[in-house]
Design an enzyme around this catalytic site. Structure first.
Site, short mmCIF file in Angstrom:
data_model
loop_
_atom_site.label_atom_id
_atom_site.label_comp_id
_atom_site.label_asym_id
_atom_site.label_seq_id
_atom_site.Cartn_x
_atom_site.Cartn_y
_atom_site.Cartn_z
N GLU A 107 0.67 -1.13 -0.02
CA GLU A 107 0.08 0.05 -0.08
C GLU A 107 0.98 1.26 0.21
OE1 GLU A 107 -3.09 0.05 -1.14
OE2 GLU A 107 -3.63 -1.37 0.38
N HIS A 108 0.35 2.15 -0.66
CA HIS A 108 1.13 3.51 -1.08
C HIS A 108 2.64 3.25 -1.69
CE1 HIS A 108 -1.90 6.31 0.53
NE2 HIS A 108 -2.11 5.24 1.17
N THR A 109 2.92 2.09 -2.20
CA THR A 109 4.18 1.79 -2.68
C THR A 109 4.36 2.10 -4.41
OG1 THR A 109 3.27 -0.36 -3.03
CG2 THR A 109 5.01 0.04 -1.22
N ASP A 110 2.84 2.10 -4.99
CA ASP A 110 2.86 2.16 -6.48
C ASP A 110 3.43 3.66 -7.06
OD1 ASP A 110 0.53 3.89 -5.49
OD2 ASP A 110 -0.74 2.95 -7.00
N GLY A 196 -16.70 5.39 -2.88
CA GLY A 196 -16.06 5.54 -1.58
C GLY A 196 -15.58 4.21 -0.72
N LEU A 199 -12.57 0.36 -3.12
CA LEU A 199 -12.50 -0.74 -3.81
C LEU A 199 -12.31 -0.37 -5.35
CD1 LEU A 199 -15.05 -2.70 -2.16
CD2 LEU A 199 -12.54 -2.85 -1.82
N ASP A 246 -4.35 0.71 -9.58
CA ASP A 246 -5.98 0.58 -9.75
C ASP A 246 -6.24 0.28 -11.34
OD1 ASP A 246 -5.95 1.13 -7.10
OD2 ASP A 246 -7.02 2.92 -7.46
N TYR A 296 -3.52 12.34 0.60
CA TYR A 296 -2.72 11.61 -0.11
C TYR A 296 -1.55 12.27 -0.97
CZ TYR A 296 -2.30 8.22 -3.94
OH TYR A 296 -1.70 6.94 -5.08
C1 GLA Z 1 -5.23 4.89 -4.20
C2 GLA Z 1 -4.54 5.36 -5.34
C3 GLA Z 1 -3.77 3.99 -5.80
C4 GLA Z 1 -2.65 3.61 -4.60
C5 GLA Z 1 -3.60 3.35 -3.31
C6 GLA Z 1 -2.41 3.18 -2.24
O1 GLA Z 1 -6.16 3.76 -4.16
O2 GLA Z 1 -5.57 5.23 -6.51
O3 GLA Z 1 -2.77 4.48 -6.87
O4 GLA Z 1 -1.79 4.53 -4.42
O5 GLA Z 1 -4.22 4.50 -3.10
O6 GLA Z 1 -1.85 2.13 -2.15
#
Ligand code: GLA
Length: 460
Positions: A107-110, A196, A199, A246, A296
């Site tokens: 998570e939050h790595t992309d 929201g 997903l 996503d 974010y």
């Molecule tokens: C959201 C963003 C993704 C990703 C996640 C955290 O879903 O759209 O690109 O950064 O947060 O992993």
């Protein structure tokens, strides 16, 4: 005397033979043991490679009370009727689906060029559409029944209200600016994904609309390019500086498998999820804190700040993906405490994503579950993107027997958690969460089981 000596020699020979035999047996055992150790170590060192993977396991026979109705045939035909009411009758209708996603870990790595490990889920977006003779795009949504989004493909496409329309406008505009000629379309967006809920309903809308526009124009483009176009649409028209996870999973998911994605070069490795042993449970907290978007943006900036500091010592570093924990620790004194913790999360989470893919491949579910809990704690304490509702759901989930692991999933500040569970514990989990969460937060969580589905496709 002679006889006694002969008997003794014979006994001696027997004993020697026994000795040699036992040495041989011992050697064989040691060799087998060493071979096992070797195989185990080499398996744990190996990243899952696509050719190792077996074909998707059959998931179609799996039924469960908590399984979602992800828009069955009859719902689609109802939506076709709804389309006819809105747009009138005419040529053949086309239907295109795009799934939501849940991220198992990473998570939050992309946006740090790192690894993510998502899968596509059953709730989805279905677009019912038909081409128009003119260059107008007119779109309605089942989620916002009284609103239409309408624009011309011949004029510059600008952002406008309603907000959800910007996903549609953005996709059309970016496709056109990439030199892809489009034609007019009437479309109805039907959504069984909670908006929201964390997903990825946005990516599902972008991808299904992009595929619809392309289909009606008689065109198709390859998945990675489509994902990048949709990401750009979200960044420039919905003004969300999202990463690529996503859109990639929504386009490239495979049925029955999770996908380890390298967000730097888009290499994908698929890991089958064994349906006999494992259930993926999603629990929607039904809250969305509105500070999500600005936080974010701030997290992205803090990561960039960390990279800038680390770069001074190590000029080859391009993103946190290139950084080791040793380097983060060594730079601790040169960065603010917050930036240090953000870097520590991303570097550790990247490793966890790769490790979790290996653990699931080897069906080591307990160890995979431990990684999920570590990920949640790191998102809560170091990255600070969780919230009391998500923390509570994870904590309560882990109290139920038969749960391998649980964590918040997606951007955070509300949305959902994901848990891996033994099949028999799902019912108990749902009951426990309904009871405890409702008592504490005075709202019902939405608990459901999902299989891993395929990426976006044309239905008819
Ligand atoms: C959201 C963003 C993704 C990703 C996640 C955290 O879903 O759209 O690109 O950064 O947060 O992993």
């Amino acid at each position: 005397m002679k006889e006694t000596r002969a008997a003794e020699t014979l006994r001696h020979r027997d004993r020697r033979r026994e000795f040699v035999l036992s040495v041989c047996i011992c050697f064989t055992f040691v060799a087998i043991f060493l071979l096992c150790v070797f195989l185990r170590v080499s398996a744990s060192l190996r990243l899952p490679s696509p050719q190792l993977f077996s074909p998707p396991t059959s998931l179609t026979t799996f039924h469960h009370a908590l399984r979602v109705n992800h828009m069955a045939e009859d719902a689609i035909s109802q939506n076709k009727e709804r389309f006819a009411q809105l747009f009138g009758s005419g040529d053949k209708l086309r239907t295109i689906r795009a799934p939501g996603r849940v991220n198992l870990i990473g998570e939050h790595t992309d946006y740090n060029d790192g690894f993510v490990f998502p899968m596509a889920i059953e709730p989805q977006v279905v677009v019912v559409c038909r081409s128009r003779k003119d260059e107008i795009v007119k779109v309605a949504s089942t989620v916002f029944p009284n609103e239409f989004v309408e624009f011309s493909l011949q004029k510059k496409i600008e952002r406008a209200k309603p907000a959800w329309g910007n996903y549609v406008r953005g996709v059309a505009a970016i496709l056109m600016s990439a030199g892809i000629p489009l034609s007019g379309m009437d479309a109805l967006i039907c959504n069984s994904l909670p908006v929201g809920g964390g997903l990825s309903s946005s990516a599902a809308i972008e991808v299904s609309i992009a595929k619809s526009l392309l289909l009606l124009a008689g065109l198709s483009i390859e998945n990675d390019r489509l994902a990048l176009i949709c990401q750009k649409a979200e960044q420039e028209y919905a003004l969300v500086p999202c990463g690529i996870m996503d859109q990639m999973i929504v386009t490239a998911a495979k049925s029955g498998q999770a996908m380890l994605l390298d967000c730097r070069d888009f290499t994908k490795q698929y890991v089958p999820l064994e349906p006999k042993e494992l259930r993926v449970v999603i629990v929607n907290s039904m809250v969305k804190h509105n500070l999500g978007d600005s936080e974010y943006v701030m997290r992205r900036r803090q990561c960039e700040e960390g990279v800038a500091i680390l770069k001074r010592e190590h000029p080859t570093i391009k993103a946190l993906r290139d950084v080791t924990m040793k380097q983060v620790e060594a730079a601790k004194g040169r960065m603010s405490e917050i930036v240090y913790r953000r870097c520590r999360h991303v570097v550790a989470e990247n490793l966890r994503a790769i490790e979790m893919a290996q653990k699931l491949l080897m069906q080591h579910y307990d160890e995979a579950g431990e990684l999920m809990v570590k990920s949640h704690n790191s998102l809560r304490d170091d990255y600070e993107v969780s919230c009391p509702e998500l923390d509570f759901l994870v904590e309560q989930t882990m109290k139920v027997k038969g749960i391998y692991g649980a964590r918040m999933t997606g951007g955070g500040f509300g949305g959902s958690i994901v848990a891996l569970a033994r099949p028999r514990s799902v019912e108990a989990l749902s009951e426990h969460l309904h009871k405890t969460y409702t008592a504490k937060f005075d709202r019902q969580p939405n608990v459901f089981v999902t299989t891993a589905t395929a990426g976006a496709s044309v239905l008819e």
